[in-house]
Structure formats: C-alpha cells, structure tokens
Motif scaffolding. Structure first.
Motif, PDB file in Angstrom:
ATOM      1  N   ASP A  42       0.813  -1.218   0.000  1.00  0.00           N
ATOM      2  CA  ASP A  42       0.000   0.000   0.000  1.00  0.00           C
ATOM      3  C   ASP A  42       0.842   1.261   0.000  1.00  0.00           C
ATOM      4  O   ASP A  42       0.331   2.367   0.137  1.00  0.00           O
ATOM      5  CB  ASP A  42      -0.966   0.005   1.194  1.00  0.00           C
ATOM      6  CG  ASP A  42      -0.243  -0.161   2.527  1.00  0.00           C
ATOM      7  OD1 ASP A  42       0.999  -0.116   2.554  1.00  0.00           O
ATOM      8  OD2 ASP A  42      -0.935  -0.350   3.547  1.00  0.00           O
ATOM      9  N   SER A  43       2.171   1.089  -0.162  1.00  0.00           N
ATOM     10  CA  SER A  43       3.067   2.245  -0.239  1.00  0.00           C
ATOM     11  C   SER A  43       4.352   1.841  -0.949  1.00  0.00           C
ATOM     12  O   SER A  43       4.640   0.640  -1.095  1.00  0.00           O
ATOM     13  CB  SER A  43       3.384   2.791   1.160  1.00  0.00           C
ATOM     14  OG  SER A  43       4.066   1.812   1.928  1.00  0.00           O
ATOM     15  N   LEU A  44       5.104   2.811  -1.382  1.00  0.00           N
ATOM     16  CA  LEU A  44       6.361   2.552  -2.082  1.00  0.00           C
ATOM     17  C   LEU A  44       7.375   1.938  -1.117  1.00  0.00           C
ATOM     18  O   LEU A  44       7.502   2.373   0.030  1.00  0.00           O
ATOM     19  CB  LEU A  44       6.903   3.866  -2.649  1.00  0.00           C
ATOM     20  CG  LEU A  44       8.020   3.769  -3.688  1.00  0.00           C
ATOM     21  CD1 LEU A  44       7.524   3.071  -4.949  1.00  0.00           C
ATOM     22  CD2 LEU A  44       8.548   5.157  -4.029  1.00  0.00           C
ATOM     23  N   ASP A  45       8.090   0.920  -1.587  1.00  0.00           N
ATOM     24  CA  ASP A  45       9.099   0.248  -0.778  1.00  0.00           C
ATOM     25  C   ASP A  45      10.355   1.120  -0.714  1.00  0.00           C
ATOM     26  O   ASP A  45      11.155   1.135  -1.652  1.00  0.00           O
ATOM     27  CB  ASP A  45       9.415  -1.116  -1.379  1.00  0.00           C
ATOM     28  CG  ASP A  45      10.456  -1.895  -0.588  1.00  0.00           C
ATOM     29  OD1 ASP A  45      10.925  -1.386   0.453  1.00  0.00           O
ATOM     30  OD2 ASP A  45      10.823  -3.006  -1.030  1.00  0.00           O
ATOM     31  N   MET A  46      10.527   1.811   0.397  1.00  0.00           N
ATOM     32  CA  MET A  46      11.634   2.760   0.496  1.00  0.00           C
ATOM     33  C   MET A  46      12.982   2.082   0.764  1.00  0.00           C
ATOM     34  O   MET A  46      14.008   2.762   0.809  1.00  0.00           O
ATOM     35  CB  MET A  46      11.335   3.795   1.580  1.00  0.00           C
ATOM     36  CG  MET A  46      10.079   4.616   1.316  1.00  0.00           C
ATOM     37  SD  MET A  46       9.982   5.287  -0.381  1.00  0.00           S
ATOM     38  CE  MET A  46      11.369   6.416  -0.386  1.00  0.00           C
ATOM     39  N   SER A  47      12.983   0.761   0.911  1.00  0.00           N
ATOM     40  CA  SER A  47      14.267   0.059   0.975  1.00  0.00           C
ATOM     41  C   SER A  47      14.866  -0.094  -0.421  1.00  0.00           C
ATOM     42  O   SER A  47      16.060  -0.384  -0.562  1.00  0.00           O
ATOM     43  CB  SER A  47      14.099  -1.313   1.626  1.00  0.00           C
ATOM     44  OG  SER A  47      13.336  -2.190   0.799  1.00  0.00           O
ATOM     45  N   SER A  48      14.044   0.099  -1.445  1.00  0.00           N
ATOM     46  CA  SER A  48      14.501  -0.006  -2.834  1.00  0.00           C
ATOM     47  C   SER A  48      14.481   1.318  -3.577  1.00  0.00           C
ATOM     48  O   SER A  48      15.299   1.542  -4.471  1.00  0.00           O
ATOM     49  CB  SER A  48      13.621  -1.000  -3.605  1.00  0.00           C
ATOM     50  OG  SER A  48      13.689  -2.299  -3.066  1.00  0.00           O
TER      51      SER A  48
END
Length: 257
Positions: free
Chosen positions: A36-42
C-alpha cells in the motif's frame, strides 16, 4: 501421475536446455507493487524542478516532481501528471544507492500515460553519475514515449562519444501501444544491449569500440521511472485538456544469468 517438476525437466531437455542453466538465473530485483506504499528500501523520490544545478532537469522540462504524485494502489505503481495553479506536477523515483547492478535482463510491464506534452519513461543511469557527470555516466533508455508522436516507442543509449545526443537510438511504430499494458525489456551484456517490446526485438546496440567513450556500460547502473512534461524531447506544446494523466506500472524485474 507425472510430477510437475519432473515434467518440466523433461520439457527443458527436449528443448535442449539443462535444468542447471535455468537454476543459474538469478533474480536480483523485483517489485510488483502489491503493498500500500512505495518500498523505500529499494526506491528514492526525486523532487523539485532540478534547480539550481539542473533547472528543467537538463531538458527544459516543465514539471515539478513531487512525491505526492507517486502512489502504490491496487497492485500498481501510479505516477500522475497534473496542472494546478498554472504549474505542472508529476512524479519520479529511482533506486540509486539501493538497487544497483551490472548486466542483466530488465523488464517493466506498464500502461503509458498519453496526450500531447507527456513523456513517460523507464531508464537507467550509471551509478557514478555524481562523480563523472552525464553523459560519461552512460544512460540506457528502455522505454520512452512522447505524446506528440502517437504510436511510437523510443529505445536509446547515451554515451560520451555521442555527446549526449540520441545517435544510438531506434524509433519503432507499434500498433496499439497506447492501449492497455505492454512489456518493455532490455538485455544488457558486457558486449551489447538489446531491446524488446512485447517479446519482439526492436533495437540492438553493439559499439564500434569498447572504451568508456563508446560503451560506458561495464559498471553498475540504477533504475529510474518518471513522467516528464514538455521539454526538448516531450515537445514545446502541451495540451492542458489531457490532465490528469496517469502512468501505470504493474511490475519491474531484473534477472541475471
């Protein structure tokens, strides 16, 4: 009953392929945007208008990038371009310092944003861009579409030898490219880069010389996804009646063999 794995192995042998060859394929990155949100680890957001160092993002583009125009919804990454209060806004993300790699098969399944003035893209930059600058970093444009040229897909490479101009490029007319989802893939190797749309080859680049001037592609690169508005390539005219425009990405995948 023949077990599925055994049947698969028999089929691969029939096709002249070994199971060990298949096993060597390595998935190094995949995002199917099912959260439900952008994967900020990538991913990272890129924001602003490029000023003061690169106003107009080096192409006289009109948009201001803002994370509020990037969302993950219903299993898709959605980038929206709008015009609000006389200004254009859109979204841009990249994997710099998080997902960087050398060589592989890079694939995106996407539904284009369309209309005169928009410029959706999926591309790559050399991870050393801040050190050597552009075009010494190299650039691999896996997908570019500009609304001013309906039906066309652009696949291009930028090198120091081309002085940043799109000399190493192919423009391909594809019937129905604006309709629904399509896959765009690059096969990037030590010696060549080959581009495909819906499994069909559209361009292959093999340099005249394998040096940093002609083939700055033997190093780590990272991914970028964005939708620009106007600019040198998007065109000077923007049809304001088209907004909001949405660019949908179903998945992005990188594999190596």
């Amino acid at each position: 009953m023949i077990k599925k794995g055994f049947a698969t192995a028999i089929m691969l042998l029939f096709l002249g392929m070994s199971t060990s060859a298949i096993a060597q394929e390595k998935l190094i990155f995949e995002d199917d945007f099912n959260g439900d949100s952008l994967d900020m680890s990538s991913w990272n957001y890129e924001e602003g208008d490029g000023c003061p160092n690169l106003c107009g993002w080096g192409n006289n583009e009109r948009q201001i990038y803002d994370r509020n125009y990037v969302e993950v919804r219903d299993g898709k990454l959605v980038i929206t371009a709008v015009k609000e209060d006389g200004k254009y806004y859109s979204g841009k993300i990249n994997t710099k310092d998080k997902v960087e790699f050398k060589y592989g098969e890079i694939e995106i399944r996407a539904k284009l944003g369309t209309g005169k003035g928009v410029w959706p893209a999926f591309w790559m930059l050399g991870a050393d861009v801040e050190k050597v600058s552009w075009p010494a970093s190299g650039e691999i444009d896996i997908l570019e579409y500009v609304g001013r040229e309906p039906g066309m897909v652009f696949t291009s490479l930028h090198t120091p030898a081309s002085h940043g101009e799109t000399m190493n490029t192919k423009k391909t007319r594809i019937e129905g490219i604006e309709d629904g989802y399509h896959t765009y893939r690059a096969v990037w190797t030590e010696d060549f880069i080959e581009f495909f749309v819906d499994g069909k080859q559209v361009y292959k680049f093999t340099p005249q010389e394998y040096d940093e001037e002609h083939y700055p592609f033997r190093k780590d690169f990272y991914l970028l996804v964005n939708m620009a508005i106007g600019g040198n390539f998007g065109g000077p005219e923007v049809d304001d009646s088209i907004f909001p425009v949405k660019y949908y990405i179903d998945y992005i995948k990188v594999t190596q063999i």
